[in-house]
Design a protein around this motif. Structure first.
Motif, PDB file in Angstrom:
ATOM      1  N   ILE A 179      67.936  12.557  37.093  1.00 14.59           N
ATOM      2  CA  ILE A 179      67.717  13.307  38.335  1.00 14.59           C
ATOM      3  C   ILE A 179      66.305  13.886  38.365  1.00 14.59           C
ATOM      4  CG2 ILE A 179      68.393  15.358  39.646  1.00 14.59           C
ATOM      5  CD1 ILE A 179      71.279  14.876  38.677  1.00 14.59           C
ATOM      6  N   LEU A 180      65.853  14.445  37.250  1.00 20.05           N
ATOM      7  CA  LEU A 180      64.508  15.014  37.178  1.00 20.05           C
ATOM      8  C   LEU A 180      63.445  13.939  37.368  1.00 20.05           C
ATOM      9  CD1 LEU A 180      64.930  17.546  34.204  1.00 20.05           C
ATOM     10  CD2 LEU A 180      64.799  18.058  36.660  1.00 20.05           C
ATOM     11  N   ILE A 181      63.650  12.776  36.767  1.00 27.12           N
ATOM     12  CA  ILE A 181      62.700  11.675  36.935  1.00 27.12           C
ATOM     13  C   ILE A 181      62.636  11.269  38.406  1.00 27.12           C
ATOM     14  CG2 ILE A 181      62.283   9.230  36.432  1.00 27.12           C
ATOM     15  CD1 ILE A 181      63.448   9.738  33.639  1.00 27.12           C
ATOM     16  N   GLU A 182      63.811  11.181  39.050  1.00 21.92           N
ATOM     17  CA  GLU A 182      63.878  10.768  40.453  1.00 21.92           C
ATOM     18  C   GLU A 182      63.096  11.711  41.364  1.00 21.92           C
ATOM     19  OE1 GLU A 182      64.750   9.130  44.119  1.00 21.92           O
ATOM     20  OE2 GLU A 182      65.113   8.220  42.158  1.00 21.92           O
ATOM     21  N   TRP A 183      63.266  13.019  41.162  1.00 23.03           N
ATOM     22  CA  TRP A 183      62.698  13.996  42.083  1.00 23.03           C
ATOM     23  C   TRP A 183      61.313  14.501  41.689  1.00 23.03           C
ATOM     24  CZ3 TRP A 183      64.584  14.955  46.820  1.00 23.03           C
ATOM     25  CH2 TRP A 183      65.883  14.503  47.097  1.00 23.03           C
ATOM     26  N   LEU A 184      60.931  14.294  40.423  1.00 21.47           N
ATOM     27  CA  LEU A 184      59.654  14.841  39.973  1.00 21.47           C
ATOM     28  C   LEU A 184      58.637  13.796  39.534  1.00 21.47           C
ATOM     29  CD1 LEU A 184      60.937  17.858  37.826  1.00 21.47           C
ATOM     30  CD2 LEU A 184      60.205  17.880  40.226  1.00 21.47           C
ATOM     31  N   VAL A 185      59.121  12.613  39.167  1.00 20.76           N
ATOM     32  CA  VAL A 185      58.212  11.637  38.568  1.00 20.76           C
ATOM     33  C   VAL A 185      58.120  10.349  39.366  1.00 20.76           C
ATOM     34  CG1 VAL A 185      57.685  10.301  36.490  1.00 20.76           C
ATOM     35  CG2 VAL A 185      58.719  12.579  36.279  1.00 20.76           C
ATOM     36  N   PHE A 186      59.248   9.690  39.578  1.00 20.23           N
ATOM     37  CA  PHE A 186      59.217   8.344  40.146  1.00 20.23           C
ATOM     38  C   PHE A 186      60.381   8.118  41.090  1.00 20.23           C
ATOM     39  CE2 PHE A 186      60.506   3.839  39.910  1.00 20.23           C
ATOM     40  CZ  PHE A 186      59.339   3.236  40.380  1.00 20.23           C
ATOM     41  N   HIS A 187      60.102   7.511  42.236  1.00 18.15           N
ATOM     42  CA  HIS A 187      61.126   7.187  43.235  1.00 18.15           C
ATOM     43  C   HIS A 187      60.824   5.797  43.818  1.00 18.15           C
ATOM     44  CE1 HIS A 187      63.762   7.459  46.710  1.00 18.15           C
ATOM     45  NE2 HIS A 187      62.719   7.169  47.473  1.00 18.15           N
ATOM     46  N   PRO A 188      61.851   4.934  43.970  1.00  8.08           N
ATOM     47  CA  PRO A 188      63.275   5.116  43.637  1.00  8.08           C
ATOM     48  C   PRO A 188      63.570   4.788  42.172  1.00  8.08           C
ATOM     49  CG  PRO A 188      62.959   3.004  44.708  1.00  8.08           C
ATOM     50  CD  PRO A 188      61.610   3.660  44.668  1.00  8.08           C
ATOM     51  N   PHE A 189      64.430   5.574  41.590  1.00  8.35           N
ATOM     52  CA  PHE A 189      64.850   5.370  40.206  1.00  8.35           C
ATOM     53  C   PHE A 189      66.343   5.645  40.052  1.00  8.35           C
ATOM     54  CE2 PHE A 189      65.624   7.166  35.945  1.00  8.35           C
ATOM     55  CZ  PHE A 189      65.269   6.063  35.176  1.00  8.35           C
ATOM     56  N   LEU A 190      66.757   6.825  40.508  1.00  7.77           N
ATOM     57  CA  LEU A 190      68.155   7.226  40.344  1.00  7.77           C
ATOM     58  C   LEU A 190      69.102   6.286  41.098  1.00  7.77           C
ATOM     59  CD1 LEU A 190      69.995   9.376  39.087  1.00  7.77           C
ATOM     60  CD2 LEU A 190      69.757  10.701  41.200  1.00  7.77           C
ATOM     61  N   GLU A 191      68.665   5.756  42.247  1.00  9.65           N
ATOM     62  CA  GLU A 191      69.518   4.836  43.011  1.00  9.65           C
ATOM     63  C   GLU A 191      69.924   3.629  42.177  1.00  9.65           C
ATOM     64  OE1 GLU A 191      66.542   6.261  46.239  1.00  9.65           O
ATOM     65  OE2 GLU A 191      66.748   6.301  44.053  1.00  9.65           O
ATOM     66  N   TYR A 192      68.979   3.117  41.395  1.00  7.87           N
ATOM     67  CA  TYR A 192      69.261   1.935  40.573  1.00  7.87           C
ATOM     68  C   TYR A 192      70.208   2.271  39.432  1.00  7.87           C
ATOM     69  CZ  TYR A 192      65.121   0.302  43.111  1.00  7.87           C
ATOM     70  OH  TYR A 192      64.237  -0.032  44.094  1.00  7.87           O
ATOM     71  N   ILE A 193      70.100   3.491  38.914  1.00  6.77           N
ATOM     72  CA  ILE A 193      70.994   3.928  37.841  1.00  6.77           C
ATOM     73  C   ILE A 193      72.421   4.098  38.357  1.00  6.77           C
ATOM     74  CG2 ILE A 193      71.485   5.745  36.160  1.00  6.77           C
ATOM     75  CD1 ILE A 193      69.006   4.083  35.487  1.00  6.77           C
ATOM     76  N   THR A 194      72.567   4.807  39.483  1.00  4.23           N
ATOM     77  CA  THR A 194      73.912   5.047  40.021  1.00  4.23           C
ATOM     78  C   THR A 194      74.537   3.755  40.538  1.00  4.23           C
ATOM     79  OG1 THR A 194      72.959   5.712  42.162  1.00  4.23           O
ATOM     80  CG2 THR A 194      73.457   7.452  40.571  1.00  4.23           C
ATOM     81  N   LEU A 195      73.703   2.833  41.016  1.00 12.12           N
ATOM     82  CA  LEU A 195      74.234   1.519  41.415  1.00 12.12           C
ATOM     83  C   LEU A 195      74.830   0.816  40.201  1.00 12.12           C
ATOM     84  CD1 LEU A 195      74.668  -0.798  43.406  1.00 12.12           C
ATOM     85  CD2 LEU A 195      72.328  -1.558  42.909  1.00 12.12           C
ATOM     86  N   PHE A 196      74.118   0.875  39.079  1.00 14.02           N
ATOM     87  CA  PHE A 196      74.643   0.271  37.853  1.00 14.02           C
ATOM     88  C   PHE A 196      75.962   0.912  37.444  1.00 14.02           C
ATOM     89  CE2 PHE A 196      74.980   0.326  33.182  1.00 14.02           C
ATOM     90  CZ  PHE A 196      75.089  -1.037  32.956  1.00 14.02           C
ATOM     91  N   LEU A 197      76.022   2.246  37.526  1.00 11.55           N
ATOM     92  CA  LEU A 197      77.261   2.945  37.176  1.00 11.55           C
ATOM     93  C   LEU A 197      78.398   2.524  38.100  1.00 11.55           C
ATOM     94  CD1 LEU A 197      75.886   6.565  36.528  1.00 11.55           C
ATOM     95  CD2 LEU A 197      76.612   4.899  34.815  1.00 11.55           C
ATOM     96  N   GLY A 198      78.114   2.433  39.390  1.00  9.93           N
ATOM     97  CA  GLY A 198      79.140   2.036  40.346  1.00  9.93           C
ATOM     98  C   GLY A 198      79.642   0.625  40.118  1.00  9.93           C
ATOM     99  N   VAL A 199      78.706  -0.292  39.875  1.00  5.54           N
ATOM    100  CA  VAL A 199      79.097  -1.687  39.617  1.00  5.54           C
ATOM    101  C   VAL A 199      79.905  -1.768  38.330  1.00  5.54           C
ATOM    102  CG1 VAL A 199      78.244  -3.994  39.053  1.00  5.54           C
ATOM    103  CG2 VAL A 199      77.158  -2.677  40.884  1.00  5.54           C
ATOM    104  N   PHE A 200      79.430  -1.125  37.280  1.00  7.42           N
ATOM    105  CA  PHE A 200      80.110  -1.227  35.993  1.00  7.42           C
ATOM    106  C   PHE A 200      81.509  -0.630  36.062  1.00  7.42           C
ATOM    107  CE2 PHE A 200      81.385  -0.414  31.721  1.00  7.42           C
ATOM    108  CZ  PHE A 200      80.788  -1.401  30.956  1.00  7.42           C
ATOM    109  N   ILE A 201      81.623   0.588  36.589  1.00  2.00           N
ATOM    110  CA  ILE A 201      82.934   1.249  36.642  1.00  2.00           C
ATOM    111  C   ILE A 201      83.888   0.487  37.558  1.00  2.00           C
ATOM    112  CG2 ILE A 201      84.122   3.341  37.409  1.00  2.00           C
ATOM    113  CD1 ILE A 201      81.621   4.901  36.468  1.00  2.00           C
TER     114      ILE A 201
END
Length: 266
Positions: A179-201
Motif C-alpha cells: 500500500i505504501l509503495i502504491e501511494w508513495l512510490v510507484f503507481h500502478p503497483f497494488l492493482e497488480y498485486i491484488t489481481l494476483f491475490l484474487g486470481v489465486f484465491i
C-alpha cells in the motif's frame, strides 16, 4: 377544440419522447459501460494479459513449495468465510485455525448452519472474484488490501494457532508495504498485486472444490455436512453446485473489473 387537443397531445408526446431519449442517453453516458463498448485500451489489455499470466502461473507452479504461503492464505479465506457467515447470522466464533497440511477449522456456536457451512468454499470463491473485480482501480485495490488486513487482524483475537499467527503477521507486513509503495512510490503497483491475490484465491477455490467435492466424497467435508442437512442432495451434487458458483464468481469478477475500467476511461 378537438383539433387543438390532438395537436397538443401530439406535442406533449413529442416532448416527452425526446425527454425520455435524452434521459436514456445521459444515463448511458454517465453510467457503467455494461456492454464493454470502448474495450480494450492499453490499461484493459495489460489487465487481461496479467490475468492470463497469473492463471498460467497458478497452473504451472501452484503445487511448488514457494507457493505454500499463498495456498495457506487461500485456506484462511475459506475459514474466514465460515466465520463471517457465523457472525452475520448471530453466532459466535470460538477459533480460526489453519494447518500446515493446508487444512483448517473454524470453531463456532450458534448461527445458521445452512449459511455457515457453504460459506467456506463459496465464500473463498466470492472473495476471489470480488478481489479481481476491485483490482481495476487504485481505490479498489486499496480496499482489497485493507479488507484482507482487517480479516487477518480479527483472526488474531479468535484463538489462532501458530500458522494463522504467521499468516497474519507475514501478509500484514507485505500488504502494508504494498500500500505504501502504491501511494508513495510507484503507481500502478497494488492493482497488480491484488489481481494476483484474487486470481489465486478464486482459482484455488475452483480447483479445491473440484478435487475435494466433485471427484470424490471426503468424510467431514462441507459437502457431506450439507448432505446431512439436506439428505436429498448427494455430496457430489453439492460439490458440482459449489464448483459452478465458484467458476461464475471468477468470470463475473473479471467482467466487472473490465466494466469499471472502461467506465472510468469514458
Amino acid at each position: 377544440l378537438g383539433q387543438i387537443a390532438i395537436d397538443l397531445s401530439g406535442l406533449e408526446h413529442f416532448e416527452l419522447n425526446d425527454l425520455w431519449k435524452e434521459t436514456l442517453y445521459d444515463i448511458k453516458r454517465m453510467g457503467a459501460a455494461w456492454d464493454l463498448s470502448g474495450c480494450c485500451g492499453t490499461e484493459e489489455t495489460i489487465f487481461l494479459v496479467l490475468y492470463c499470466v497469473y492463471m498460467i502461473t497458478f497452473a504451472l507452479i501452484n503445487s511448488w513449495t514457494v507457493m505454500k504461503p499463498m495456498r495457506l492464505l487461500a485456506v484462511f479465506v475459506h475459514e474466514f468465510g465460515h466465520a463471517s457467515a457465523c457472525w452475520m447470522t448471530g453466532g459466535k466464533v470460538k477459533k480460526i485455525e489453519v494447518y500446515d497440511n493446508e487444512g483448517g477449522i473454524t470453531g463456532y456456536a450458534g448461527g445458521w448452519k445452512c449459511c455457515v457451512i457453504p460459506a467456506g468454499y463459496v465464500g473463498g470463491a466470492f472473495w476471489g472474484g470480488a478481489f479481481v473485480a476491485m483490482s481495476g482501480s487504485r481505490i479498489g485495490a486499496t480496499i482489497v488490501a485493507s479488507l484482507i488486513l482487517f480479516a487477518l487482524f480479527i483472526s488474531l483475537f479468535h484463538d489462532p494457532n501458530k500458522t494463522v499467527v504467521f499468516i497474519s503477521l507475514g501478509f500484514s507486513v507485505l500488504l502494508v508495504g504494498f500500500i505504501l509503495i502504491e501511494w508513495l512510490v510507484f503507481h500502478p503497483f497494488l492493482e497488480y498485486i491484488t489481481l494476483f491475490l484474487g486470481v489465486f484465491i478464486g482459482v484455488y477455490s475452483v480447483k479445491d472444490i473440484y478435487d475435494d467435492l466433485v471427484t470424490r466424497t471426503a468424510e467431514g467435508s462441507d459437502a457431506v455436512a450439507c448432505h446431512q442437512m439436506w439428505p436429498f442432495c448427494h455430496p457430489r451434487c453439492v460439490g458440482v453446485q459449489f464448483w459452478i458458483v465458484a467458476f461464475c464468481f471468477q468470470v463475473l469478477g473479471l467482467y466487472l473489473a473490465l466494466v469499471f475500467m472502461v467506465s472510468n476511461d469514458d
